[in-house]
Motif scaffolding. Sequence first.
Motif, PDB file in Angstrom:
ATOM      1  N   THR A 151      -7.136  73.052 -31.864  1.00 31.95           N
ATOM      2  CA  THR A 151      -7.827  71.850 -32.112  1.00 31.95           C
ATOM      3  C   THR A 151      -8.554  71.874 -33.590  1.00 31.95           C
ATOM      4  O   THR A 151      -9.061  71.038 -34.046  1.00 31.95           O
ATOM      5  CB  THR A 151      -8.674  71.593 -31.117  1.00 31.95           C
ATOM      6  N   CYS A 152      -8.488  72.857 -34.304  1.00 30.46           N
ATOM      7  CA  CYS A 152      -9.419  73.319 -35.458  1.00 30.46           C
ATOM      8  C   CYS A 152      -9.099  72.400 -36.696  1.00 30.46           C
ATOM      9  O   CYS A 152      -8.183  72.604 -37.309  1.00 30.46           O
ATOM     10  CB  CYS A 152      -9.270  74.718 -35.748  1.00 30.46           C
ATOM     11  N   GLY A 153     -10.141  71.395 -36.823  1.00 28.66           N
ATOM     12  CA  GLY A 153      -9.987  70.486 -37.926  1.00 28.66           C
ATOM     13  C   GLY A 153      -9.009  69.389 -37.702  1.00 28.66           C
ATOM     14  O   GLY A 153      -8.812  68.478 -38.899  1.00 28.66           O
ATOM     15  N   ARG A 154      -8.164  69.123 -36.626  1.00 26.95           N
ATOM     16  CA  ARG A 154      -7.125  68.236 -36.629  1.00 26.95           C
ATOM     17  C   ARG A 154      -7.636  66.739 -36.806  1.00 26.95           C
ATOM     18  O   ARG A 154      -8.828  66.682 -36.433  1.00 26.95           O
ATOM     19  CB  ARG A 154      -6.470  68.353 -35.299  1.00 26.95           C
ATOM     20  N   PHE A 155      -7.011  65.851 -37.382  1.00 26.14           N
ATOM     21  CA  PHE A 155      -7.450  64.355 -37.230  1.00 26.14           C
ATOM     22  C   PHE A 155      -6.824  63.639 -36.103  1.00 26.14           C
ATOM     23  O   PHE A 155      -5.822  63.984 -35.884  1.00 26.14           O
ATOM     24  CB  PHE A 155      -7.353  63.906 -38.508  1.00 26.14           C
ATOM     25  N   MET A 156      -7.596  62.860 -35.588  1.00 31.23           N
ATOM     26  CA  MET A 156      -6.920  61.777 -34.640  1.00 31.23           C
ATOM     27  C   MET A 156      -7.288  60.282 -34.928  1.00 31.23           C
ATOM     28  O   MET A 156      -8.293  59.992 -35.530  1.00 31.23           O
ATOM     29  CB  MET A 156      -7.428  62.365 -33.203  1.00 31.23           C
ATOM     30  N   ASN A 157      -6.646  59.503 -34.145  1.00 29.94           N
ATOM     31  CA  ASN A 157      -7.011  58.168 -34.054  1.00 29.94           C
ATOM     32  C   ASN A 157      -8.294  58.013 -32.976  1.00 29.94           C
ATOM     33  O   ASN A 157      -8.388  59.080 -32.163  1.00 29.94           O
ATOM     34  CB  ASN A 157      -6.202  57.145 -33.953  1.00 29.94           C
ATOM     35  N   SER A 158      -8.615  56.961 -32.793  1.00 31.31           N
ATOM     36  CA  SER A 158      -9.711  56.868 -31.755  1.00 31.31           C
ATOM     37  C   SER A 158      -9.152  57.063 -30.217  1.00 31.31           C
ATOM     38  O   SER A 158      -9.831  57.227 -29.258  1.00 31.31           O
ATOM     39  CB  SER A 158     -10.399  55.402 -31.841  1.00 31.31           C
ATOM     40  N   LYS A 159      -7.806  56.855 -30.051  1.00 28.49           N
ATOM     41  CA  LYS A 159      -7.409  57.110 -28.605  1.00 28.49           C
ATOM     42  C   LYS A 159      -7.143  58.468 -28.521  1.00 28.49           C
ATOM     43  O   LYS A 159      -6.501  58.784 -27.181  1.00 28.49           O
ATOM     44  CB  LYS A 159      -6.004  56.111 -28.648  1.00 28.49           C
ATOM     45  N   GLY A 160      -7.343  59.518 -29.172  1.00 31.94           N
ATOM     46  CA  GLY A 160      -6.917  60.680 -29.193  1.00 31.94           C
ATOM     47  C   GLY A 160      -5.574  61.341 -29.690  1.00 31.94           C
ATOM     48  O   GLY A 160      -5.177  62.591 -29.330  1.00 31.94           O
ATOM     49  N   ASP A 161      -4.670  60.304 -30.345  1.00 34.29           N
ATOM     50  CA  ASP A 161      -3.559  60.623 -30.831  1.00 34.29           C
ATOM     51  C   ASP A 161      -3.609  61.464 -31.899  1.00 34.29           C
ATOM     52  O   ASP A 161      -4.279  60.878 -33.041  1.00 34.29           O
ATOM     53  CB  ASP A 161      -2.643  59.605 -30.945  1.00 34.29           C
ATOM     54  N   GLN A 162      -3.156  62.859 -32.219  1.00 33.68           N
ATOM     55  CA  GLN A 162      -3.132  63.291 -33.535  1.00 33.68           C
ATOM     56  C   GLN A 162      -2.476  62.562 -34.922  1.00 33.68           C
ATOM     57  O   GLN A 162      -1.312  61.895 -34.335  1.00 33.68           O
ATOM     58  CB  GLN A 162      -2.417  64.923 -33.493  1.00 33.68           C
ATOM     59  N   ILE A 163      -2.851  62.493 -35.936  1.00 33.32           N
ATOM     60  CA  ILE A 163      -2.360  61.824 -37.111  1.00 33.32           C
ATOM     61  C   ILE A 163      -2.208  62.967 -38.117  1.00 33.32           C
ATOM     62  O   ILE A 163      -2.910  63.882 -38.363  1.00 33.32           O
ATOM     63  CB  ILE A 163      -3.152  60.680 -37.238  1.00 33.32           C
ATOM     64  N   ASN A 164      -1.162  62.892 -38.783  1.00 37.11           N
ATOM     65  CA  ASN A 164      -1.064  63.904 -39.922  1.00 37.11           C
ATOM     66  C   ASN A 164      -1.759  63.402 -41.208  1.00 37.11           C
ATOM     67  O   ASN A 164      -1.247  62.718 -42.249  1.00 37.11           O
ATOM     68  CB  ASN A 164       0.405  64.050 -40.309  1.00 37.11           C
ATOM     69  N   ALA A 165      -3.107  63.600 -41.093  1.00 35.36           N
ATOM     70  CA  ALA A 165      -3.983  63.002 -42.262  1.00 35.36           C
ATOM     71  C   ALA A 165      -3.604  63.885 -43.555  1.00 35.36           C
ATOM     72  O   ALA A 165      -3.672  63.043 -44.581  1.00 35.36           O
ATOM     73  CB  ALA A 165      -5.359  63.683 -41.874  1.00 35.36           C
ATOM     74  N   PHE A 166      -2.897  64.866 -43.693  1.00 38.21           N
ATOM     75  CA  PHE A 166      -2.913  65.686 -44.963  1.00 38.21           C
ATOM     76  C   PHE A 166      -1.544  64.905 -45.564  1.00 38.21           C
ATOM     77  O   PHE A 166      -1.536  64.787 -46.702  1.00 38.21           O
ATOM     78  CB  PHE A 166      -2.813  67.029 -44.717  1.00 38.21           C
ATOM     79  N   ASP A 167      -0.514  64.651 -44.712  1.00 40.35           N
ATOM     80  CA  ASP A 167       0.705  63.832 -45.297  1.00 40.35           C
ATOM     81  C   ASP A 167       0.163  62.404 -45.963  1.00 40.35           C
ATOM     82  O   ASP A 167       0.584  62.267 -47.085  1.00 40.35           O
ATOM     83  CB  ASP A 167       1.707  63.638 -44.305  1.00 40.35           C
TER      84      ASP A 167
END
Length: 474
Positions: free
Chosen positions: A420-436
Amino acid sequence: MKKKFLASLAMVMALTCSFAACGGGGNNSSNGGTGDKIYDGEELFISMRLAGFGEWLNDYAEEFEEETGCEVTINWNPSLGQEVRSIFMSDSYVLDDLYFAGATDLMLQWQREGRLLELTGFDDMLRDEVKDLGMINGKRYSIDAILPPMGLIYNQEYLDAIPTSGEYTQGQFPETFQGLLDLCDKINEMGTINGVAVKPMSWGGQVEDLFDMYKLIWSQGNGGVDYENFIEQQDAPVEAYFKSQSIKNALEGMLKLLNVENGYSKNSIQGCGEKDNIAQQQNFLNGECVFCPSGSWFKTEMKDSITSDTFEFGFANMPLYDTNETTRTTLINVPTDGFFIPAKAENADIALEFLKFVFKPENCVKIHKDLGTPLAFKYDFTEEDILSMDKYSQQVTRTVFDNKMVLRGSSNPMFSINVTCGRFMNSKGDQINAFDGLANGTYTFSDIDSLMANSYLGFVSEWSQYRKAAGLSK
């Protein structure tokens, strides 16, 4: 003496040579071979993931055999990181005596199922900064032996040809983030260096190099304390960690460094998103860019592409984003591949003695020099030892010795290997590829606050599932 260093069939076919002939750490010295042969007639089987530092254990396996009489067979396997996960979960495999692979996130589960042997006798051997890694309920089950710093690899010949601009000084890799941005602007202004079309940087989208660069900036903030607090969260996500200036600085820094216009990074070579670590580093060695993210393992990992004609390259810490920081940090790529012993290993006791033999202080000095990277163990490494290495290895060593170490992950299973370290998510808990999204312009400076706020809400909604996945709750 007959030595067997094995590789997977695919790797053997690819290299068309045996690993016994190809060699390892390049150190042919011996500890004498004058031992009492206490394990004469015994065999020790070791599985090692073949990765960035190559076959570094071979020489020490030979020394152990000469000292003890135990025949050591090492299986060097580039796919072990994934294969060990199924091997350990099946009772149909005959397990080797010792493993070296990245499975830190499974240690808690395996320990609870009785699949791991407690590694005793190492507490006094390890540096204080890493002594908690591999510990479960006060007992040690794995050891991360190598302390490779993450950073940027740069082309010294290009720097010598790029004139001073802003906070960048000709010939010197920048120590400030603004200096790095000034260097990028000057490269783009020049377009070519020594007649070659050059971009500021390359990176690999397939191996999350952007994520790693982000963490390099993030782990600088507040002397590394903000990052360390984040990866030690236990009972519930702490909102303050998601609102920290350190995270905001890191997101802003990445946007500035990528310098996106019309969906493309002006500071990157084309096609970075499709590249892995080898391909992007090859672009660097081809002279297509001035710097690239990597770690101290770069020189070993790319040894087949580095020749006597290769330009001078160097290793640097990520330039400091906030120059008001009083504590300089360096991000260490642990936990990652580590040693562990199966509980049902046939020669578990010999495997333990082998590890203690390999990492006794005098061997640690040799391994450090061979790999050009500090180790997790206690040993005296003098200024004379540092100066005996090449310039690149000196830079790596000083990056670790001269700064506060911040570990990429923690002993907490939820933050062991990027679970989970540093991952980004939307408010519903779905991971998003913030770096792309940062690299193609989907996310801009105006999105930073919402990225941080939504990620916190996502962590809250998924926290119990993360704890369950990490084996912390049922």
